[in-house]
Write a protein that holds these residues in place. Sequence first.
Motif, PDB file in Angstrom:
ATOM      1  N   TRP A   6      51.429  35.621  49.423  1.00 49.48           N
ATOM      2  CA  TRP A   6      52.246  34.715  48.714  1.00 49.48           C
ATOM      3  C   TRP A   6      52.598  35.285  47.522  1.00 49.48           C
ATOM      4  CZ3 TRP A   6      51.678  29.078  49.149  1.00 49.48           C
ATOM      5  CH2 TRP A   6      50.692  29.075  50.473  1.00 49.48           C
ATOM      6  N   LEU A   7      54.028  35.112  47.266  1.00 47.62           N
ATOM      7  CA  LEU A   7      54.715  35.702  46.312  1.00 47.62           C
ATOM      8  C   LEU A   7      55.761  34.915  45.753  1.00 47.62           C
ATOM      9  CD1 LEU A   7      57.690  36.493  47.902  1.00 47.62           C
ATOM     10  CD2 LEU A   7      56.436  38.396  48.716  1.00 47.62           C
ATOM     11  N   LYS A   8      56.309  35.289  44.567  1.00 43.41           N
ATOM     12  CA  LYS A   8      57.541  34.826  44.185  1.00 43.41           C
ATOM     13  C   LYS A   8      58.785  35.849  43.924  1.00 43.41           C
ATOM     14  CE  LYS A   8      59.467  32.670  39.786  1.00 43.41           C
ATOM     15  NZ  LYS A   8      58.968  32.448  38.428  1.00 43.41           N
ATOM     16  N   VAL A   9      59.610  35.497  44.287  1.00 46.02           N
ATOM     17  CA  VAL A   9      60.661  36.066  44.355  1.00 46.02           C
ATOM     18  C   VAL A   9      61.555  36.370  42.917  1.00 46.02           C
ATOM     19  CG1 VAL A   9      63.109  36.728  45.476  1.00 46.02           C
ATOM     20  CG2 VAL A   9      61.349  35.526  46.910  1.00 46.02           C
ATOM     21  N   THR A  10      61.410  37.467  42.514  1.00 50.83           N
ATOM     22  CA  THR A  10      61.881  37.593  40.964  1.00 50.83           C
ATOM     23  C   THR A  10      63.359  38.262  40.829  1.00 50.83           C
ATOM     24  OG1 THR A  10      60.512  39.523  40.727  1.00 50.83           O
ATOM     25  CG2 THR A  10      59.503  37.548  39.817  1.00 50.83           C
ATOM     26  N   GLY A  11      64.015  38.514  41.913  1.00 50.77           N
ATOM     27  CA  GLY A  11      65.368  39.028  41.660  1.00 50.77           C
ATOM     28  C   GLY A  11      65.888  38.921  43.238  1.00 50.77           C
ATOM     29  N   GLY A  12      67.131  38.777  43.295  1.00 52.00           N
ATOM     30  CA  GLY A  12      67.952  39.148  44.584  1.00 52.00           C
ATOM     31  C   GLY A  12      67.311  37.929  45.665  1.00 52.00           C
ATOM     32  N   GLU A  13      67.207  38.456  46.913  1.00 57.67           N
ATOM     33  CA  GLU A  13      67.094  37.681  47.987  1.00 57.67           C
ATOM     34  C   GLU A  13      65.905  38.468  49.000  1.00 57.67           C
ATOM     35  OE1 GLU A  13      69.737  34.989  51.392  1.00 57.67           O
ATOM     36  OE2 GLU A  13      70.087  37.086  50.894  1.00 57.67           O
ATOM     37  N   LEU A  14      65.120  37.609  49.591  1.00 61.42           N
ATOM     38  CA  LEU A  14      64.079  38.176  50.461  1.00 61.42           C
ATOM     39  C   LEU A  14      64.473  37.479  51.930  1.00 61.42           C
ATOM     40  CD1 LEU A  14      61.738  39.807  51.345  1.00 61.42           C
ATOM     41  CD2 LEU A  14      60.277  37.792  50.727  1.00 61.42           C
ATOM     42  N   ARG A  15      64.859  38.348  53.063  1.00 58.98           N
ATOM     43  CA  ARG A  15      65.268  37.941  54.265  1.00 58.98           C
ATOM     44  C   ARG A  15      64.110  38.246  55.074  1.00 58.98           C
ATOM     45  NH1 ARG A  15      70.530  36.467  55.095  1.00 58.98           N
ATOM     46  NH2 ARG A  15      71.864  36.677  53.679  1.00 58.98           N
ATOM     47  N   ALA A  16      63.977  37.374  56.209  1.00 61.32           N
ATOM     48  CA  ALA A  16      62.943  37.635  57.272  1.00 61.32           C
ATOM     49  C   ALA A  16      63.517  38.840  58.063  1.00 61.32           C
ATOM     50  CB  ALA A  16      62.790  36.448  58.375  1.00 61.32           C
ATOM     51  N   LYS A  17      62.349  39.684  58.503  1.00 63.68           N
ATOM     52  CA  LYS A  17      62.602  40.971  59.217  1.00 63.68           C
ATOM     53  C   LYS A  17      62.953  42.097  58.362  1.00 63.68           C
ATOM     54  CE  LYS A  17      61.860  38.299  62.667  1.00 63.68           C
ATOM     55  NZ  LYS A  17      60.391  38.075  63.095  1.00 63.68           N
ATOM     56  N   THR A  18      62.843  41.991  56.968  1.00 63.66           N
ATOM     57  CA  THR A  18      62.921  42.987  56.000  1.00 63.66           C
ATOM     58  C   THR A  18      61.806  43.995  56.164  1.00 63.66           C
ATOM     59  OG1 THR A  18      64.500  41.482  54.692  1.00 63.66           O
ATOM     60  CG2 THR A  18      63.552  43.588  53.668  1.00 63.66           C
ATOM     61  N   GLU A  19      61.974  45.117  56.141  1.00 66.24           N
ATOM     62  CA  GLU A  19      60.671  46.118  55.949  1.00 66.24           C
ATOM     63  C   GLU A  19      60.657  46.438  54.326  1.00 66.24           C
ATOM     64  OE1 GLU A  19      59.898  49.623  58.849  1.00 66.24           O
ATOM     65  OE2 GLU A  19      60.577  50.565  56.948  1.00 66.24           O
ATOM     66  N   LEU A  20      59.795  45.641  53.902  1.00 63.64           N
ATOM     67  CA  LEU A  20      59.265  45.922  52.496  1.00 63.64           C
ATOM     68  C   LEU A  20      58.552  46.948  52.093  1.00 63.64           C
ATOM     69  CD1 LEU A  20      58.214  42.244  51.510  1.00 63.64           C
ATOM     70  CD2 LEU A  20      60.437  43.415  51.091  1.00 63.64           C
ATOM     71  N   MET A  21      57.802  47.609  53.064  1.00 58.73           N
ATOM     72  CA  MET A  21      57.319  48.768  52.814  1.00 58.73           C
ATOM     73  C   MET A  21      57.145  49.723  54.183  1.00 58.73           C
ATOM     74  SD  MET A  21      53.803  46.966  51.702  1.00 58.73           S
ATOM     75  CE  MET A  21      54.639  45.949  50.671  1.00 58.73           C
ATOM     76  N   PRO A  22      56.624  50.789  54.128  1.00 62.42           N
ATOM     77  CA  PRO A  22      56.736  51.751  55.708  1.00 62.42           C
ATOM     78  C   PRO A  22      55.980  50.868  56.734  1.00 62.42           C
ATOM     79  CG  PRO A  22      56.274  53.278  53.914  1.00 62.42           C
ATOM     80  CD  PRO A  22      56.434  51.793  53.187  1.00 62.42           C
ATOM     81  N   ASP A  23      56.389  50.651  57.702  1.00 67.13           N
ATOM     82  CA  ASP A  23      55.731  50.198  58.841  1.00 67.13           C
ATOM     83  C   ASP A  23      55.251  48.963  58.443  1.00 67.13           C
ATOM     84  OD1 ASP A  23      56.032  52.410  60.231  1.00 67.13           O
ATOM     85  OD2 ASP A  23      54.281  53.050  59.514  1.00 67.13           O
ATOM     86  N   GLU A  24      55.847  48.000  57.522  1.00 73.40           N
ATOM     87  CA  GLU A  24      55.294  46.635  57.273  1.00 73.40           C
ATOM     88  C   GLU A  24      56.702  45.657  56.958  1.00 73.40           C
ATOM     89  OE1 GLU A  24      52.154  45.497  54.794  1.00 73.40           O
ATOM     90  OE2 GLU A  24      51.256  47.715  54.659  1.00 73.40           O
ATOM     91  N   LYS A  25      56.712  44.952  58.296  1.00 71.38           N
ATOM     92  CA  LYS A  25      57.941  43.989  58.027  1.00 71.38           C
ATOM     93  C   LYS A  25      57.707  42.557  57.899  1.00 71.38           C
ATOM     94  CE  LYS A  25      60.938  45.422  60.979  1.00 71.38           C
ATOM     95  NZ  LYS A  25      61.682  45.601  62.240  1.00 71.38           N
ATOM     96  N   VAL A  26      58.702  41.734  57.090  1.00 68.54           N
ATOM     97  CA  VAL A  26      58.603  40.359  56.905  1.00 68.54           C
ATOM     98  C   VAL A  26      58.576  39.708  58.305  1.00 68.54           C
ATOM     99  CG1 VAL A  26      59.507  38.330  55.841  1.00 68.54           C
ATOM    100  CG2 VAL A  26      59.219  40.582  54.676  1.00 68.54           C
TER     101      VAL A  26
END
Length: 640
Positions: free
Chosen positions: A248-268
Motif C-alpha cells: 500500500w502506497l501513496k503516489v507523491t509525485g508523477g505517475e505509477l504505471r503497471a509493469k513498471t520495474e520499481l527496483m531490481p527484479d521487482e515489477k508492479v
Amino acid sequence: MKKVTIGILAHVDAGKTTLSEGLLYQSGTLRKLGAVDKGTAYLDNDNLEKKRGITIFSHMARIKNENSELLLLDTPGHIDFAQEMEETLGVLDYAILVVSASEGVTAYTQTLWNLLKSHKIPTFIFVNKMDTLKANKGKVLQDLSTLDDNCVEFGGEDSEFYEKIATADEAILEEYLESGQIKDEEIKDLIFQRRIFPVYFGAALKLKGVAEFLQGLDKWTKKIEYPEKFASRIFKISHDEKGERLTWLKVTGGELRAKTELMPDEKVNEIRLYNGTKYQVVPSAQAGEIAAISGLKTTYPGQGLGFERDQTNFTMQPVLTYAVQTVPDKMHATLTALRQLEDENPQLHVKWDKQAEEISIDVMGKIQLEILQQILHDRFGLKAEFAQGKILYQESIKDSVEGVGHFEPLRHYAEVHLLLKPGKLGSGLVFKNECSLEVLPKKWQDQVMDSLANKEHLGVLTGSPLTDMEITLVGGRGSNVHTVGGDFREATYRALRQGLMELKAQNQVSLLEPWYQFTLRINREQVGRAINDIEKKGGKFEIGESDHDVVTITGQAPVAQMQDYATEVRNYTHGSGQLECLFAGYRKCKNSAEVIESINYDPVSDIYNTPNSVFCSHGAGHTVVWNEVPDYAQYPYLQS
C-alpha cells in the motif's frame, strides 16, 4: 476535483469508526449505516475486528464531496496497534482527531497530538458523544486549549469566530481590523500551516453534526500540488484472501504505471484502487492517489521510493518480548507464518534461536498477543501459546571511544576505524562519515556505511539493541589485491563491538529500560493504595482533579514494574479502576546490575557479534582478542 488523503485517529472508544461510518453514509457512499457493536461497520471488515469491536488494521474508503474526493484512512485506536496507526501518518495530507466529550483529552490523545505535530499534519478535531450526560462544550474547549490555544470552533462563523482566526497571524489581523473580513483562502492556509485547528461538535452515532463536519472538510481543505517526478511512500503491507502480497502506497509525485520495474527484479503487477474491501484494477495511479500494488516482494512500511526518504525512527515501539510455544512438528510452519506477519508489521522482530529452538516476538501488549494467536489459528491453522513476557532493554554509551576491526583471513583484507560517541536521548543510532577519500576509496566507504545501516547492532552488557549513539567512520584500510566483497562488512561489525568492549571495561556502557506514561482512574478511597503502589514501583506521579468520586493520577514508571499492574488495579477496585499505559521512552535502568546478572550475556562468546579481529601471519589467519587488537592494528587512527 481535489483529492485529499485524510486519516482518522482517536483514543479507543472515542467513536472513531462510528464517525467514519457516519461520513460514508452522509456522503452517499453507504446506503445503510453500519454499527461497530453489531459487527456491521463498513471499515472494520476483518472477522477479528467484528468480534472484538475494535479497529485492528488500517482501512481505506473513498468519499466524494461537492469539491473533493476524500481518501479516508481509518486507523487502529487501541494502543497495542498504534504501530500501524503511526505508519499511516507519512501519507496523510490532513488528519481528523476524534475526542470523546465524556473523556476529553486523554494521555493517548496527547500522544496522538504530539505525533501529528512532529509529522506536521494539519488537523481537524471532531468532538464526539456530545449527547452524553457528561458532555460540556465549554469544558471540552478548555481541555483542547491544552493541546493548542488555536483550537477554534467552526460551524457558526460569526464575528467572534473571525476575531479568533485573526489573532493567529499578524498580517491577517491587520487586514481584519481594516476590512472586517478574512478570505476563505487565508483560513485554508492557516489550517494547512497548522496555525489553526478547526473544532466541530456532534454525536456520530446519531449523525448529529456529521453533515456539517463533512461540509467543513470539503470547504476548508486545500488542493495539494505534486511534482512531476515519480515518488511514493509505502505505509502498509498486507495479504489478500488469496495470499497475494500487497504493497500500500501513496503516489507523491508523477505517475505509477503497471509493469513498471520499481527496483531490481521487482515489477508492479496490478495497481488496485480500494474502497473498503472492493477494488478496481487500473493501468496507472496519479500523484495524490492511494493504491495497493501486487508483484513487489521486499517493500516495507515507511519505505520511500523516488525522491522520498525512508521513515524508520517510529515513536511507537514494542517494549515486551514473548517466547512462542507450539508443538515441535509445527515449529517451522509457525516460524514461516510469523515471518509473513513480520512482513506486515516489521516491529514484531521475529527471532529464531537455533540452539534453543525457540521463536520470540516483540509486542506492545497482551491484546496484540491475543490477536496474533487468533490470526495464527484463523489464517494459518496453527495453534500457539506465548510464554511470560520479558522486558526489551536497550544499551547506550556514556563516553567516546575509537573502535577498530580488522578482517584478514588468507586472501582477504579490510580494516575499519569507527568513532563512537554518546547521542541525544531518543536520537537512536546516527551514522556519519568523516573519512577522507585519500585514506579510503569511496567504494569501500560505501560498503562500511551500508553495513552499519543494514543490521540491528547489539550492546555488550545484555545483547540488547544499541541506541542514542553517533557512529562515525574515521578511517580504514583495504587491499586492491585481497579485499573482496564482505570484508569491510566483517571489519565494520568487529570495529563497533571492539569499541563497545573498550567502553565496557571502563564502565562507560549503560543499560536502559522502557518507561510507561500512565493514567490511573480510581475511586477516592483507593488513592492511598495507588500512591503506595506507584512509589514502590519507583514511579513518579501527580494527582489531578477529581470528577465526583473518581480521581485521576498521572505519572511515569518503569515498564518492568507496571506490566502486570492493570490486573492488580482491576482486582483491588473490583473492576471499577482504569489503568492506561503508553510507552514514554527509555531511561537508565535502576537495577542494571541485577538485570545484567540475570540475563548472563557473554559478548565474547556471541559468534554472530564478535568483538575480536582476524589477522594474518605466516600465511594463515588467526584470531586476536578485542583488548589486544590495538597492538596489532594501525591504532588509534585519529591520532596516527
